[in-house]
Design an enzyme around this catalytic site. Structure first.
Site, PDB file in Angstrom:
ATOM      1  N   GLU A 174      32.361  25.832  47.732  1.00  0.00           N
ATOM      2  CA  GLU A 174      30.999  26.168  47.349  1.00  0.00           C
ATOM      3  C   GLU A 174      30.840  25.708  45.897  1.00  0.00           C
ATOM      4  O   GLU A 174      31.675  26.047  45.055  1.00  0.00           O
ATOM      5  CB  GLU A 174      30.774  27.684  47.449  1.00  0.00           C
ATOM      6  CG  GLU A 174      29.335  28.037  47.166  1.00  0.00           C
ATOM      7  CD  GLU A 174      29.034  29.534  47.222  1.00  0.00           C
ATOM      8  OE1 GLU A 174      29.914  30.319  47.613  1.00  0.00           O
ATOM      9  OE2 GLU A 174      27.906  29.894  46.859  1.00  0.00           O
TER      10      GLU A 174
ATOM     11  N   LYS B 254      36.573  32.152  41.233  1.00  0.00           N
ATOM     12  CA  LYS B 254      35.562  31.403  40.487  1.00  0.00           C
ATOM     13  C   LYS B 254      34.611  32.338  39.759  1.00  0.00           C
ATOM     14  O   LYS B 254      34.227  32.086  38.624  1.00  0.00           O
ATOM     15  CB  LYS B 254      34.751  30.537  41.458  1.00  0.00           C
ATOM     16  CG  LYS B 254      35.361  29.173  41.705  1.00  0.00           C
ATOM     17  CD  LYS B 254      34.412  28.314  42.533  1.00  0.00           C
ATOM     18  CE  LYS B 254      34.824  28.296  43.969  1.00  0.00           C
ATOM     19  NZ  LYS B 254      33.803  28.092  44.937  1.00  0.00           N
TER      20      LYS B 254
ATOM     21  N   ARG C 272      46.158  32.676  50.972  1.00  0.00           N
ATOM     22  CA  ARG C 272      45.696  32.040  49.746  1.00  0.00           C
ATOM     23  C   ARG C 272      46.794  32.106  48.682  1.00  0.00           C
ATOM     24  O   ARG C 272      47.670  32.960  48.716  1.00  0.00           O
ATOM     25  CB  ARG C 272      44.388  32.629  49.257  1.00  0.00           C
ATOM     26  CG  ARG C 272      44.373  34.101  48.980  1.00  0.00           C
ATOM     27  CD  ARG C 272      42.951  34.629  48.810  1.00  0.00           C
ATOM     28  NE  ARG C 272      42.265  34.008  47.697  1.00  0.00           N
ATOM     29  CZ  ARG C 272      41.051  33.471  47.778  1.00  0.00           C
ATOM     30  NH1 ARG C 272      40.387  33.489  48.901  1.00  0.00           N
ATOM     31  NH2 ARG C 272      40.481  32.932  46.730  1.00  0.00           N
TER      32      ARG C 272
END
Ligand code: ATP
Ligand code: MG
Length: 566
Positions: free
Chosen positions: A40, A274, A264
């Protein structure tokens, strides 16, 4: 959480490869492998994304397939072209090339039509309840949900409302489109998930064409399907979204990719989100997205990490199904091992003290030959000037040497790297503070190159820089951005910025570097002998060089472990 056990190589442990191999045997995707990396564009990529990039692009490469770069740009308020550009730069820097570049927003019209089809089939409805009401009626992990008052709207009414939502008749939040699945489903994600929301916001690509935007779950699988992705690799938190992913595709009878989840990457001392990294930038806790302390690709690039080291690291940690915490030293060791091969050695004194060689001729300058890189013969040699006045590291001298301290102290002979054997004869002190300010030595002229003809031994070799040839430079020494080992353990609601390491940046205003660095250019890398790997920062100017410490030479963590006998 205990540190993750890191496999030495992922070749054996990459369960994703096993799944792909099985699909290739069964002919499920006609032997095709087509992956995608779907960020994104709401921030800069971090090391966790690098893992996903190496995995997706790496698999495509290994199987002779393709990998798309797709911007998952369904959330206009937070997205920006600055991020789109930086993400492309980062993927390229890591050494990968996408076969196709797509944007989820390319599919907005198609996805809108999918939504219309779902409504027509009685599989989606417009809900006009408030967000809180929707949440309340959805139940909990232990309680099933209950239907709200809008669930049984007619198809005609739903189509009309959805059309008018698109037309901009309603303010944000007035209505949402939901799938009509099962409010009692044991998986909460299947309890009539939201598909569309109203957002009167300008999108960085579609401008004001849309005021309704599809949600991530609704968009993602369709984007995969439209691009004929074979293996849609995502992180573990999407595991319980997979039933919805599959449902949305099956119900419209579309091409069906396989979603695969992996753990992850989490690193000690690193914040890998982020959103939180953006907060660090916005609150000026760091100098920007590319602050060399940041775990962003832009940050580590500026710090001097190499793409080769990043790829080796991702390969080494492998892919697992279990969330863990990887020691940052694993990353640092990958960087050391790569830089060791490629970096020329130079001499630089970070914390200088002056040395005068009393018996060395006043104006003599000797050019001594020094090997650039013992790991790489082709790097050749250079000449370093030697003269009467030098700088050495203050730490390489002790007036009263401690046990095990074999470097310079009064009366002891030491070797100056590539130079002569010298012996400290006396010291000069500051009359007020008593601090040693200058060392006086004698040298043995027969030991040029560091090898005494009589074969006598000296216990240590120290680096030095000729004072009159030295280049002054600012040197930035970095340490972990967070002092806490596992940032995920910071309690919810606490100000996580209080865990920032106050000593994560130490600036040395005037280190003394050897002459050969006079012409160093931003991006150049080298090893300061005995200190660490450094690179020239982009803040450098013709008047002032600025160096970043990429990583120290030694792995202090391993040393500590050894001491503890683990
Ligand atoms: P963040 O929370 O930092 O914004 P994200 O998952 O929301 O991360 P995306 O832009 O959606 O960021 O991620 C793009 C891809 O990178 C996704 O496939 C995601 O699963 C993967 N990814 C993100 N963070 C990690 C991580 N720490 N380790 C491995 N893969 C990751
Ligand atoms: Mg995300």
């Amino acid at each position: 959480m205990s540190p993750e056990e890191t496999p030495s190589s992922n070749s054996a442990s990459n369960f994703i490869r096993e799944l792909i191999d099985a699909d290739n045997v069964s002919g499920r995707f006609d032997g095709r492998v087509h992956t995608r990396f779907p960020p994104e564009p709401n921030g800069y990529l971090h090391i966790g994304h690098a893992k996903s990039i190496c995995l997706n692009f790496g698999l495509a490469k290994k199987y002779g397939g393709q990998c798309n770069l797709r911007f998952d740009d369904t959330n206009p308020a937070k997205e920006d072209v600055e991020y789109v550009d930086s993400i492309q730069e980062d993927v390229r820097w890591l050494g990968f090339h996408w076969d196709n570049l797509f944007y989820a927003s390319d599919y907005f019209e198609t996805i809108y039509q999918y939504a219309v089809t779902l409504i027509e089939r009685g599989l989606a409805y417009v809900d006009s309840s408030s967000t809180e009401e929707i949440r309340r009626l959805r139940g909990s992990l232990t309680e099933p949900g209950t239907p709200g008052p809008y669930r049984n709207r007619t198809v005609a009414e739903n189509l009309d409302l959805f059309h008018r939502m698109r037309g901009g008749e309603f303010p944000d939040g007035a209505h949402v489109l939901r799938a009509k699945i099962d409010l009692a489903h044991k998986n909460v994600n299947m309890r009539d998930p939201l598909l569309y929301r109203i957002r009167h916001a300008e999108h960085h690509r579609t401008g004001n064409t849309w005021c309704i935007y599809p949600l991530y779950d609704f968009t993602h699988g369709y984007s995969d399907s439209l691009e004929r992705i074979t293996h849609s690799i995502c992180t573990l938190e999407f595991e319980n979204h997979r039933p919805l992913y599959d449902w949305l595709i099956e119900v419209l009878d579309l091409y069906h990719p396989q979603q695969i989840e992996f753990a992850r990457l989490n690193l000690t001392h690193m914040m890998m989100s982020k959103r939180k990294l953006l907060e660090l930038v916005e609150t000026q806790s760091v100098s920007g997205w590319d602050d060399p302390r940041m775990p962003t690709i832009a940050g580590i690039r500026r710090r001097g990490y190499t793409p080769e080291a990043m790829r080796a690291f991702c390969d080494e940690i492998g892919v697992t199904k279990f969330n863990g915490l990887t020691e940052i030293v694993v990353l640092e060791n990958a960087v050391r091992s790569d830089l060791n091969k490629r970096s020329n050695r130079v001499m630089a004194v970070i914390n200088p003290i002056k040395v005068v060689i009393d018996n060395y001729p006043e104006d003599l300058v000797e050019e001594l030959e020094a090997v650039n890189n013992p790991e790489d013969e082709s790097a050749g040699t250079r000449l370093v000037p030697f003269s009467k006045e030098l700088y050495i590291e203050r730490d390489d001298f002790m007036e009263v040497p401690a046990k095990q301290f074999f470097r310079m102290s009064p009366g002891r002979e030491v070797r100056l790297r590539w130079g002569y054997l010298v012996t400290c004869q006396s010291v000069v002190k500051d009359p007020v503070t008593g601090d040693v300010t200058e060392l006086h030595c004698t040298y043995d002229p027969l030991t040029r190159g560091g090898n005494p003809p009589d074969g006598r031994k000296v216990k240590s070799t120290i680096h030095w820089v000729s004072a009159k040839h030295a280049v002054s430079a600012e040197v930035r020494l970095y340490d972990h951005l967070f002092s806490i080992t596992n940032v995920a353990e910071i309690p919810e609601g606490e100000d996580w910025r209080t865990y920032l390491n106050p000593r994560s940046l130490v600036v040395v205003p005037a280190a003394k570097l050897e002459r050969s660095l006079t012409t160093a250019q931003p991006g150049d890398r080298c090893q300061f002998e005995r200190i660490g790997y450094f690179c020239v920062d982009k803040d450098s100017t013709a008047e002032k060089l600025v160096f970043n410490r990429t990583v120290t030479l030694k792995d202090d963590w391993a040393k500590i472990q050894k001491k503890q006998g683990t």
